[in-house]
Write a protein that holds these residues in place. Structure first.
Motif: not given
Length: 202
Positions: A129, A133, A149-150, A152-157, A192
């Motif tokens: 992760r 990131r 997207w932030t 963190d959100e894009a990293t999680d996705w 995305d």
């Protein structure tokens, strides 16, 4: 009296033996006794240097990551322009995934059941992760990340889309080819997160 130092070749032999056993027979077959026998060392030596089965699992996954060539591929990706670098990170990880899939799935199962191995899963997936990131942050710094997207959100996705379980379901159970899985994952993530970057060559 046992030495407190473990030579590089001996450590590598132990961790390779542990990896081979898990890869071949599953996580349940990994015991300090079995690995000691496979590596030709004493069980006490393993206890002294790795502490317990969980410590051995963490060491073997880190060792395999280091010796696989993956770090060099990720470092090369970081030198590319942001979009190309992001794609290269995903492709490097997904190309590596088939080799580690049996062990990764066993560690993931250990995480669910609370058995030894869950900590190794958290460690390796946490490191993945962080690599993702960095790649996503480079997109944001270059104004290539969709503002919806932030980081963190894009990293999680991204992280959830490249999980070993996704590969296992699509390739192992649904019969996708590995190449299709990689290409479709890359294209959908670009669509995305970086819509203007999506192209047949991605």
């Amino acid at each position: 009296m046992a030495t407190t130092e473990l030579s590089g070749p001996t450590r590598a032999r132990i961790l390779t033996a542990a990896w081979d056993r898990v890869h071949r027979e599953g996580l349940e077959a990994l015991t300090l006794q079995s690995v000691a026998r496979d590596a030709g060392v004493s069980r006490q030596l393993l206890y002294f240097h790795f502490g317990n089965r969980a410590g051995l699992l963490l060491a073997l996954t880190r060792h395999h990551d280091r010796t696989s060539g993956l770090p060099a591929r990720l470092a090369a990706a970081a030198r590319l322009p942001p979009v190309e670098g992001y794609v290269a990170v995903i492709r490097a990880w997904l190309a590596y995934l088939p080799d580690v899939l049996p062990v990764a799935r066993a560690l993931e199962a250990a995480l669910v059941t609370g058995e030894a191995g869950g900590e190794a899963w958290r460690d390796r997936m946490g490191e993945l992760r962080e690599v993702l990131r960095v790649a996503v942050a480079r997109l944001a710094d270059a104004d290539r990340l969709d503002p919806a997207w932030t980081v963190d959100e894009a990293t999680d996705w991204t992280w959830v889309r490249v999980q070993p379980s996704a590969y296992a379901h699509l390739v192992g159970e649904r019969g996708w080819s590995g190449a299709d899985h990689v290409d479709r994952t890359v294209r959908s993530l670009l669509a995305d997160l970086v819509p203007t970057a999506c192209s047949p060559s991605a």
